[in-house]
Scaffold this motif. Structure first.
Motif, PDB file in Angstrom:
ATOM      1  N   ILE A   1    -107.386  50.059 -15.533  1.00 43.48           N
ATOM      2  CA  ILE A   1    -108.416  50.924 -14.778  1.00 43.48           C
ATOM      3  C   ILE A   1    -108.317  51.661 -13.681  1.00 43.48           C
ATOM      4  CG2 ILE A   1    -110.438  50.492 -13.435  1.00 43.48           C
ATOM      5  CD1 ILE A   1    -110.911  47.823 -15.056  1.00 43.48           C
ATOM      6  N   VAL A   2    -107.348  51.376 -12.891  1.00 44.35           N
ATOM      7  CA  VAL A   2    -106.905  52.320 -11.933  1.00 44.35           C
ATOM      8  C   VAL A   2    -106.021  53.256 -12.452  1.00 44.35           C
ATOM      9  CG1 VAL A   2    -105.173  52.449  -9.869  1.00 44.35           C
ATOM     10  CG2 VAL A   2    -106.556  50.357 -10.123  1.00 44.35           C
TER      11      VAL A   2
ATOM     12  N   LEU B   1    -110.006  40.335 -13.476  1.00 43.10           N
ATOM     13  CA  LEU B   1    -109.670  40.785 -14.943  1.00 43.10           C
ATOM     14  C   LEU B   1    -108.096  40.434 -14.944  1.00 43.10           C
ATOM     15  CD1 LEU B   1    -111.339  44.168 -14.739  1.00 43.10           C
ATOM     16  CD2 LEU B   1    -112.271  41.928 -15.899  1.00 43.10           C
TER      17      LEU B   1
ATOM     18  N   LEU C   1    -109.500  61.547 -12.050  1.00 41.28           N
ATOM     19  CA  LEU C   1    -109.594  62.298 -10.746  1.00 41.28           C
ATOM     20  C   LEU C   1    -108.763  63.589 -11.180  1.00 41.28           C
ATOM     21  CD1 LEU C   1    -109.710  59.810  -8.164  1.00 41.28           C
ATOM     22  CD2 LEU C   1    -111.512  60.940  -8.857  1.00 41.28           C
TER      23      LEU C   1
ATOM     24  N   PRO D   1    -104.488  41.353 -15.091  1.00 41.80           N
ATOM     25  CA  PRO D   1    -103.596  42.487 -14.277  1.00 41.80           C
ATOM     26  C   PRO D   1    -103.429  43.705 -15.157  1.00 41.80           C
ATOM     27  CG  PRO D   1    -102.700  40.281 -14.014  1.00 41.80           C
ATOM     28  CD  PRO D   1    -103.655  40.057 -15.126  1.00 41.80           C
TER      29      PRO D   1
ATOM     30  N   GLN E   1    -106.606  45.651 -14.927  1.00 42.55           N
ATOM     31  CA  GLN E   1    -106.833  46.197 -13.467  1.00 42.55           C
ATOM     32  C   GLN E   1    -106.064  47.343 -13.373  1.00 42.55           C
ATOM     33  OE1 GLN E   1    -107.452  42.238 -11.545  1.00 42.55           O
ATOM     34  NE2 GLN E   1    -108.236  43.755  -9.979  1.00 42.55           N
ATOM     35  N   VAL E   2    -104.846  47.240 -13.853  1.00 48.65           N
ATOM     36  CA  VAL E   2    -103.844  48.473 -13.630  1.00 48.65           C
ATOM     37  C   VAL E   2    -104.133  49.627 -14.544  1.00 48.65           C
ATOM     38  CG1 VAL E   2    -101.526  49.463 -13.938  1.00 48.65           C
ATOM     39  CG2 VAL E   2    -102.095  47.075 -12.933  1.00 48.65           C
TER      40      VAL E   2
ATOM     41  N   LEU F   1    -109.688  47.894  -6.634  1.00 49.76           N
ATOM     42  CA  LEU F   1    -109.537  47.923  -8.175  1.00 49.76           C
ATOM     43  C   LEU F   1    -108.236  47.325  -8.780  1.00 49.76           C
ATOM     44  CD1 LEU F   1    -111.048  51.385  -8.891  1.00 49.76           C
ATOM     45  CD2 LEU F   1    -112.162  49.177  -9.221  1.00 49.76           C
ATOM     46  N   LEU F   2    -107.410  47.080  -7.962  1.00 54.94           N
ATOM     47  CA  LEU F   2    -105.937  46.875  -8.523  1.00 54.94           C
ATOM     48  C   LEU F   2    -105.789  45.380  -8.289  1.00 54.94           C
ATOM     49  CD1 LEU F   2    -103.484  48.659  -9.598  1.00 54.94           C
ATOM     50  CD2 LEU F   2    -102.546  48.471  -7.415  1.00 54.94           C
TER      51      LEU F   2
ATOM     52  N   LEU G   1    -108.582  55.764 -13.626  1.00 53.20           N
ATOM     53  CA  LEU G   1    -109.274  56.520 -12.660  1.00 53.20           C
ATOM     54  C   LEU G   1    -108.644  57.626 -12.182  1.00 53.20           C
ATOM     55  CD1 LEU G   1    -111.893  56.232 -10.909  1.00 53.20           C
ATOM     56  CD2 LEU G   1    -110.803  54.615  -9.616  1.00 53.20           C
ATOM     57  N   VAL G   2    -107.411  57.280 -11.539  1.00 55.01           N
ATOM     58  CA  VAL G   2    -106.642  58.355 -11.236  1.00 55.01           C
ATOM     59  C   VAL G   2    -106.514  59.655 -12.177  1.00 55.01           C
ATOM     60  CG1 VAL G   2    -104.151  59.005 -10.427  1.00 55.01           C
ATOM     61  CG2 VAL G   2    -105.226  56.832  -9.615  1.00 55.01           C
TER      62      VAL G   2
END
Lengths: 490, 1113
Positions: free
Chosen positions: A19-20, A11, A27, A13, A16-17, B696-697, A23-24
């Motif tokens: 998404i992370v 994906l 959480l 960058p 992806q960042v 994921l990153l 996600l964080v």
């Protein structure tokens, strides 16, 4: 379309960042929400009032009565009142034990909707006796009266054993005797430690440590033997192993101040206590003993309400393991001879409250008596209080209710009906008086309405009320008194 | 070329030239450019080469100069040459191709370039590239655009802008050279080209590479053929020292004020970091080099200021534009990290040391790709040994972390040693009786229990036994009846099996190294050790089997890259075998942890969600279908137990787990980091989660897709576990250890994917945040396992040394007074046997004749008549009886044990996890008149029932018969009983003398037992609604189980089915192995076929196709 230099299957960058980070964030967000949702309050144990009437449909129930003496003419001859509130006979087994180790059983049956009087010393004789009443089913109230040369007293019996018992008041001065009855109805030997809070501080006499109460046995300790000449003695009964029932018998034999007091201990401190009706007799006085058995200080407020309205409350920070004796008879803001209600509120884990009443030396006997105040939590919609014996077998000659103090601690109006209990069902009650209690108010039912009443009193209300019934004959109201006990419904 | 061509002066700077001078001059002489003249500047030296020059190039001008450096000497051209349009500054060891000069001049015109650099190739091998221009990062560190030894396939044959035109042969427009003031005379050697090119950029000139113009370059100085010398002929400092000095000088000169302020702190930080690393690695020379650069430039500050002013005066282009021409990040740091990853720490530092000039330089080590990428996707061990450059083995002395088979073996041995050390006290002696660590039956007893039609759990039941007894029987048989060993294998073996499973799970996606890291990460999560500490076998079994289940589910569902190779035959037998193997695993898991069904469903849901960045609803449906099929097959494999469980009605949910207390639920934070017991509470436990974010990153392709699936799986598992902990799922309360197992697998696999992403997806990336994230991930994995490693010292993984068998040993001894039962009460997590729920946070169970054994471990779903115990208990809890003992008497409950901790607490010796029973329970029991409290230890309370009946008793004829219907026993009912018919618990028959009177048996179901007296079956009468009583005369009697044979027959059928399935799986497996062996045999004889297959695999294997570019390697 793939951009120049972009890796196959990757994906962007930033995606992806994102998404992370997302996600964080999820959480962490769930963690924050989870933290914010407090876990359910730990399921509190089912705490029944120590003397409430069990529902009729329980499999079995028991009552434990200690503190009576066994011999005729002794200091506190016990009489048990068994009131069957159900529509079927209550059958059970009486087990009377003495402090000498003797024990005898006898079957007992209480007809439906009636009251039966049992004198334990008729079953087995001893210096001190204790009785366990094991019943098939529930719906039975058992109270106990004691009478002796110095006077008479009445107190509820206990429906359960407990590992701790507290007594707020007591004296060992002059000719006063303070006897502690420890009754162990279970099959486990109990080992008991006794400690006392006096004006001199906390006392734990060595002979009162590790007191063994055998299974099914009775042990009586005279507190004055080792806690001598103390004007205020608050008692803590701590059971190391097993469980017991503790009653205290206090005898005053001084000229002009004779009396007898039987008190069932309190198994746990309470935050709110009520004394629906008190009076400071002329020539005598009333004192409220407030005992903080915990280790932490308590902010205690005593709210007194006269018929004309509340007076400025009495307040004190009560250190841990200390007792505050509030001599209300000496308070100028409470006039003599006027009925008033008292509510004791504590800020923390709770306190234990007793009331001691002394009549004038010229008053008729008994001139002294003490009762445990009524925990506010004991207030219920239906309560019952046994008459001190029946017409044929009174606890003492002429013993009968002389006044019913009612206290409404709620913030709403409560309608209360006081009846003479004649048996189960709606028709089984003779209405004596109906009153409506304003919020935070009290009422007294006395005089003609109760005259010659030898039936248990049934108190029904559409809200929670606390009731304490004065008994006569006594030198003053409050010397002999018995709280109404809640009737649990199935 | 016509006569109008601009004049080019080739300026050849030489000093004591070697034999290559003639060849170099001859090349210039051969140039097809008509307007080329040659000026040879002899910068000092002992030799006068005029004659040699004249011999080769008679028209060349030769001028001798003092001992100057290249730049200073070249600058002489400015004063000596007039009318030249271009200078071609040459070393004396370059050989331009014949058309080089003309091509460069043409390109200068075409591109309007101020500086043109040719393509440099090796002197001795023109097929190997040396330079095609250079780049530089913001700190002035030059970056080669080629790999070392890169073969020229024309891959760089495009004209393009470069940041640096390397020295050796540089065409510079004469006017630009004059404007720039020539080379920096202070720079005697190293980085002069950087300085000139940078200043050209500042002045607005383009620097381009013209690859068509090829130049051979000997690199006599850099190659050590000719010693370098200073302006006075003395040896210069090392190349690194000069390079660092001049790089810094260039940076200080060429940046504008703003950019200098921005970049300089970064250079300082990087320099300090480099010095720190160098000092830590004892490379003082390198640290000195960094320091020397600053010191030297500081010493030159006055002259530097002047030079800087000159540069800034010439500025035509803003620094931001120039920055766009530079490499991003730090070239040096990127190279350092890349080298560490690829050639290892030691080799990297040896290289650094060599570059710093402190030791003899070995051949420079080129960063290598890992050879494990190919190996990861190959079934062929030989193929695994090939690295990405096609080499079979690595050169000695270049260790790479976990890249070699030996290093992986060493790592595995270390992990095994740690596991053994951490389990050392558990391996010795018996396991304590805590939680589900109940003593197993004997080997024969285990088999007997499996085939038996009656279980003693509760008050007895004819429900079929769990398949776990069969599994334990098989294991016991294999281990020659050593059931103690079986228990340890079962419990401790779960750790390595789980780790192995994770390694196998990720194997098709990642390299062997990454697989090993994933396995280590799995073992580094606290989940399994908390399950051990809590003695929860179901959690351990889930830990062991879940990775295998996920792998098989992915394979059965045909998820990429678990799909079979193209051309590989997928027969229906193979498909059946795949599904069956999944079902068998699930059935085995269900036998010990029925909640494994939930795990499979969770996994199927997550895997069918299809992750990120790819489509495949069809595959998702296949996964779901595979899961459904596997569950159905597993249910068939466990059919007797399943049917028995189904009859439990609403209680069937209890087999997954009993609802525990929600008074102190595990927080989300605890669940997410798998801190579900005493181990893992350290904040360091978060780090493995952080590492799991890495794919994921930075991941791409299947790594990213699988990371997405795995995080989805983890999320589902966590949320369900949280719901269970909070009590939101009601009576559906699977064990949290079991539910978290897939999340743990997911996190560990993501760590492995992260390593793989680093190996594959970051290859070729310039230094940037990804590399920083890599460092974070590596550190996170290394530190994240510390909380678990720290527990190794404990030697027991938190399992208490003593169990309930120590303080409650008297329970076993009490059997001498007749058969009886013990009623166990407490939170489900504390019970050392299987039981049933009596409300949230309270479970109950019974054991016969003392402490629990495996007989009591796996309770059936329905308690049967034992439900009366819960009813009686409820009465006591609500103060509705004072005779609980009498109510429990018909069940022969002689002792009631209330547990508050997983193990007995012994002050100063051991502490155990506390799960208090419901408030008031102990008080309620203590208030019972017929329960006698027995003083004991901490963490539990024991009551003796003074009214208990014996499990098998008798009393005389004078005593009345017991009530036939369910009724509360009276005092008379429980009086006068004597124990008879002795024998160990769990037997199906008891023999002994009985006296005339009534015989009572508390074994349920009553109808399944008969009393045979003198060979005559005594008439059975019911007692209390569920028990039995018999009127007998005095004689020898036998009380025996007389149930129907359906259950034992079903167990036999189940056993046969397992044998058949096992045979089928083994047969399929052997057939596959046979095919593989046959193929290898053929390929050994015909290597061409092997190569053809590999080519086909590289091109057409779905794995490789899906895995992208690395699949083609």
């Amino acid at each position: 379309m793939r951009r120049p230099g972009e890796r196959p299957g990757a994906l962007r960058p930033t995606a992806q960042v994102s998404i992370v980070l997302g996600l964080v964030a999820v959480l962490v967000g769930v963690g924050v929400v989870d933290h914010a949702i407090s876990p359910p309050v730990p399921g509190a144990a089912v705490v029944q009032p120590v003397s409430s009437v069990a529902p009729a449909d329980v499999e079995s129930s028991a009552w434990y009565c200690a503190g009576g003496s066994g011999g005729s003419g002794s200091v506190a001859v016990a009489t048990l009142d068994l009131v069957n509130t159900t529509d079927r006979p209550a059958n059970g087994l009486l087990t009377v034990v003495t402090d000498g180790g003797a024990s005898r059983r006898r079957a007992v049956s209480v007809p439906a909707g009636s009251e039966t009087v049992v004198t334990p010393s008729d079953i087995v004789s001893g210096s001190w006796v204790a009785t366990s009443v094991q019943l098939t089913g529930g719906g039975v109230l058992v109270t106990q009266s004691v009478a002796g040369p110095e006077g008479w007293s009445t107190a509820p019996c206990a429906r359960a054993t407990a590992p701790v018992w507290y007594f707020a008041s007591g004296t060992t001065t002059d000719s006063n005797a303070l006897d502690l009855s420890l009754f162990n109805p279970s099959t486990t030997t109990a080992v008991v430690d006794l400690s006392f809070v006096t004006p001199r501080g906390l006392l734990a006499p060595q002979p009162f440590q590790g007191v063994v109460v055998p299974a099914g046995g009775l042990t009586v300790e005279r507190i004055g033997s080792y806690v001598q000449d103390q004007a205020s003695v608050s008692t803590v009964v701590h059971v190391r192993t097993g469980r017991v029932v503790a009653d205290e018998v206090e005898t005053a034999a001084a000229p002009g101040l004779r009396g007898l007091s039987l008190r069932l201990g309190v198994p746990a401190p309470e935050r709110v206590w009520a004394l629906p009706r008190s009076i400071n007799p002329a020539g005598g006085g009333t004192a409220v003993s407030i005992f903080n058995p915990t280790l932490v200080p308590e902010q205690v407020v005593v709210a007194v309400r006269l018929p004309s309205g509340p007076v400025t409350p009495f307040q004190r920070t009560l250190p841990g393991q200390s007792t505050w004796v509030l001599n209300s008879g000496a308070q100028v803001r409470i006039p003599k001879g006027v009925s008033y209600s008292s509510v004791v509120r504590a800020s923390g884990a709770g306190v234990v409250v007793d009331r001691r009443v002394e009549a004038s030396a010229t008053a008729s006997a008994p001139q002294f008596g003490a009762q445990t105040a009524v925990p506010a939590a004991d207030g219920a919609l239906t309560e019952i209080v046994a008459a001190p014996g029946t017409r044929d077998h009174p606890a003492v000659a002429g013993a009968a209710p002389t006044g019913v103090g009612l206290c409404n601690l709620s913030t709403g109006r409560v309608s209360v009906t006081v009846s003479a209990y004649l048996g189960p069902g709606e028709s089984g009650a003779q209405v004596l008086r109906r009153v409506v209690l304003a919020p935070e108010s009290f009422a007294l039912i006395a005089g003609v309405a109760l005259r010659g009443m030898h039936r248990p009193l049934l108190i029904r209300a559409d809200g929670s009320v606390v009731a304490l019934v004065d008994m006569g004959p006594a030198g003053s109201a409050g010397i002999v008194a018995l709280p109404a006990e809640p009737v649990e419904t199935p | 070329m016509d006569a109008q061509a601009p004049a080019v002066v080739a300026v050849v700077v030489t000093r004591d030239p070697g034999p290559w001078l003639e060849e170099s001059l001859a090349a210039l002489a051969r140039q097809d450019y008509p307007e080329l003249s040659v000026l040879v500047l002899v910068a000092g030296g002992s030799e006068d080469p005029t004659a040699r020059v004249g011999a080769v190039f008679p028209d060349a001008f030769v001028r001798r100069l003092p001992d100057w450096g290249f730049g200073a000497a070249a600058n002489e051209a400015l004063g000596m040459v007039e009318g030249a349009s271009y200078y071609l500054f040459c070393h004396d060891d370059v050989v331009p191709r014949r058309d080089a000069v003309s091509l460069m001049v043409e390109e200068s015109f075409r591109s309007n370039a101020g500086i043109v650099t040719p393509k440099f190739v090796r002197w001795d091998d023109t097929g190997v590239l040396l330079h095609v221009g250079l780049s530089a990062d913001k700190t002035g560190a030059m970056v080669e655009r080629l790999s070392e030894g890169e073969v020229d396939h024309g891959q760089h044959d495009n004209v393009r802008d470069v940041f640096v035109a390397p020295e050796g042969c540089t065409l510079v427009r004469a006017d630009l050279f004059a404007e720039l003031g020539g080379y920096d005379p202070v720079i005697a050697a190293m980085a002069g080209d950087l300085d000139l090119s940078w200043r050209a950029h500042v002045a607005g000139a383009r620097v381009v590479v013209c690859p068509d113009a090829a130049v051979r370059h000997l690199e006599a100085v850099a190659g050590g053929v000719r010693p370098d010398a200073g302006v006075d002929g003395s040896p210069l400092p090392s190349d690194q020292t000069l390079l660092r000095r001049h790089e810094l000088r260039t940076v200080l000169k060429c940046y504008g004020a703003f950019h200098l302020l921005r970049v300089l702190p970064q250079i300082v930080v990087l320099g300090l970091g480099e010095m720190g690393v160098a000092l830590a690695a004892r490379h003082r020379a390198r640290a000195r080099t960094v320091w020397d650069a600053w010191r030297w430039n500081f010493a030159q500050r006055a002259e530097l200021r002047r030079a800087r002013r000159r540069v800034q005066r010439s500025r035509q282009v803003h620094d931001s534009v120039i920055r766009g021409l530079q490499s991003s990040g730090s070239a040096r740091l990127s190279a350092y990290l890349s080298n560490i990853a690829h050639i290892g720490f030691d080799a990297t530092h040896r290289q650094m040391t060599a570059l710093a000039g402190t030791v003899t330089a070995e051949a420079p080590v080129a960063p290598e790709l890992t050879g494990s990428v190919g190996g990861a996707f190959s079934e062929d061990e030989d193929f695994d040994e090939l690295d990405d450059l096609g080499r079979r083995s690595r050169r000695p002395g270049r260790p790479r972390i976990l890249a070699s088979r030996r290093s992986r073996l060493v790592a595995m041995v270390m992990v095994a040693v740690l596991l053994l050390l951490g389990s050392r006290d558990l391996l010795n002696g018996r396991l304590p009786l805590v939680g589900q660590f109940v003593p197993l039956l004997s080997w024969s007893g285990t088999w007997h229990q499996f085939f038996s039609g009656w279980q003693p759990a509760g008050l007895g039941t004819t429900a079929p036994a769990s398949g776990a007894f069969g599994a334990l029987g098989v294991l016991g048989t294999v281990l020659l009846g050593g059931m103690g060993l079986v228990q340890k294998v079962l419990i401790l073996g779960c750790l390595p099996v789980g780790a192995w499973g994770v390694s196998r799970l990720v194997r098709p996606i990642v390299s062997r190294r990454a697989g090993l890291v994933a396995a280590i990460a799995y073992l580094g999560l606290p989940l399994a050790y908390d399950a051990l500490a809590g003695a929860r076998v179901d959690g351990l079994v889930a830990f062991a089997l879940t990775p295998w289940l996920i792998a098989r589910l992915a394979r059965a569902g045909g998820l990429v890259p678990f799909v079979p190779a193209e051309g590989e035959r997928t027969t229906s037998a193979t498909r059946r075998a795949r599904l069956l193997s999944l079902a068998v695993l699930l059935a085995v898991g269900m036998a010990f942890a029925p909640a494994m069904v939930i795990v499979v469903l969770l996994c199927a849901l997550a895997l069918s969600a299809d992750g990120l960045g790819s489509r495949g609803a069809r595959r998702g449906r296949r996964v779901l279908a595979a899961a459904a099929g596997a569950i159905a097959a597993a249910l068939v494999l466990s059919a007797p137990w399943v049917v028995g469980t189904a009859f439990a009605g609403s209680r069937v949910l209890g087999v997954f787990g009993l609802p525990a207390s929600t008074n102190a639920p595990l927080s989300w934070a605890s669940l997410v980091r798998f801190h579900v017991g005493p181990i893992g509470g350290s904040p360091l436990s978060w780090l493995l989660l952080v590492a799991a974010l890495f794919p994921l990153l930075v991941g791409a392709g299947p790594r990213l897709a699988w990371a997405g699936r795995l995080w989805t799986l983890a999320g589902l598992a966590w949320v369900l576990a949280l719901a269970v902990e909070r009590g939101w799922t009601g009576s559906f309360a699977p064990s949290v250890d079991v539910l978290l197992a897939p999340a743990a697998v997911a996190m560990a696999a993501c760590v492995g994917l992260g390593v793989s992403a680093f190996e594959t997806d970051l290859a070729g990336h310039r230094f940037g945040w990804r590399q920083a994230a890599t460092a974070v991930m590596v550190a996170a994995v290394a530190v994240g396992v510390v909380p678990v490693v720290a527990e190794v010292g404990n030697g027991r993984w938190g399992v208490t040394p003593s169990g309930f068998e120590v303080p409650l040993s008297y329970l076993d001894a009490a059997a001498a007074h007749g058969a009886f039962r013990v009623l166990w009460l407490g939170d489900p997590r504390t019970l050392p046997l299987g039981g049933w729920s009596a409300g949230r946070g309270l479970a109950y169970a019974t054991s016969e004749d003392g402490l629990p054994t495996a007989l009591d471990w796996l309770a059936p779903a329905s308690p049967g008549p034992a439900a009366t115990l819960a009813g009686a208990l409820g009465l006591a809890e609500h103060a509705q009886t004072v005779h609980l003992g009498r109510l429990l008497a018909p069940a022969a409950v002689r002792y009631v044990v209330v547990l508050g901790t997983v193990a007995p607490a012994i002050p100063g010796v051991q502490a155990a996890q506390a799960y208090p029973p419901p408030a008031g329970l102990v008080d309620a029991l203590a208030a019972q008149l017929d329960l006698r409290e027995i003083p004991g230890g901490e963490g539990f309370t024991v009551f003796q029932n003074t009214a208990a009946l014996p499990a098998r008793g008798e009393r005389g004829r004078a005593q009345p018969a017991l009530p036939a219907a369910a009724a509360t026993p009276s005092l008379a009912d429980v009086a006068g009983w004597r124990a008879i018919l002795p024998g160990p618990a769990g037997r199906l028959a008891y023999v002994g003398r009985v006296s005339p009177g009534t015989v009572f048996s508390s074994a349920a179901p009553a109808g399944s037992f008969q009393l045979v007296v003198n060979s005559t079956v005594a008439a059975r009468q019911p007692a209390f609604g569920w028990a039995s009583q018999f009127k007998t005369g005095g004689a020898t009697a036998e009380l025996r189980f007389h149930g129907n044979v359906i259950v034992p027959l079903a167990a036999v059928a189940q056993f046969v089915l397992w044998v058949v399935v096992a045979w089928f799986l083994i047969d399929t497996r052997f057939a596959l192995l046979h095919r593989l062996r046959r193929r290898r045999g053929v390929e050994r004889r015909h290597p061409a076929r092997r190569r053809a297959r590999r080519r086909a695999a590289g091109a057409g294997h779905p794995r490789h196709a899906a895995l992208g570019e690395e699949g083609a390697r």
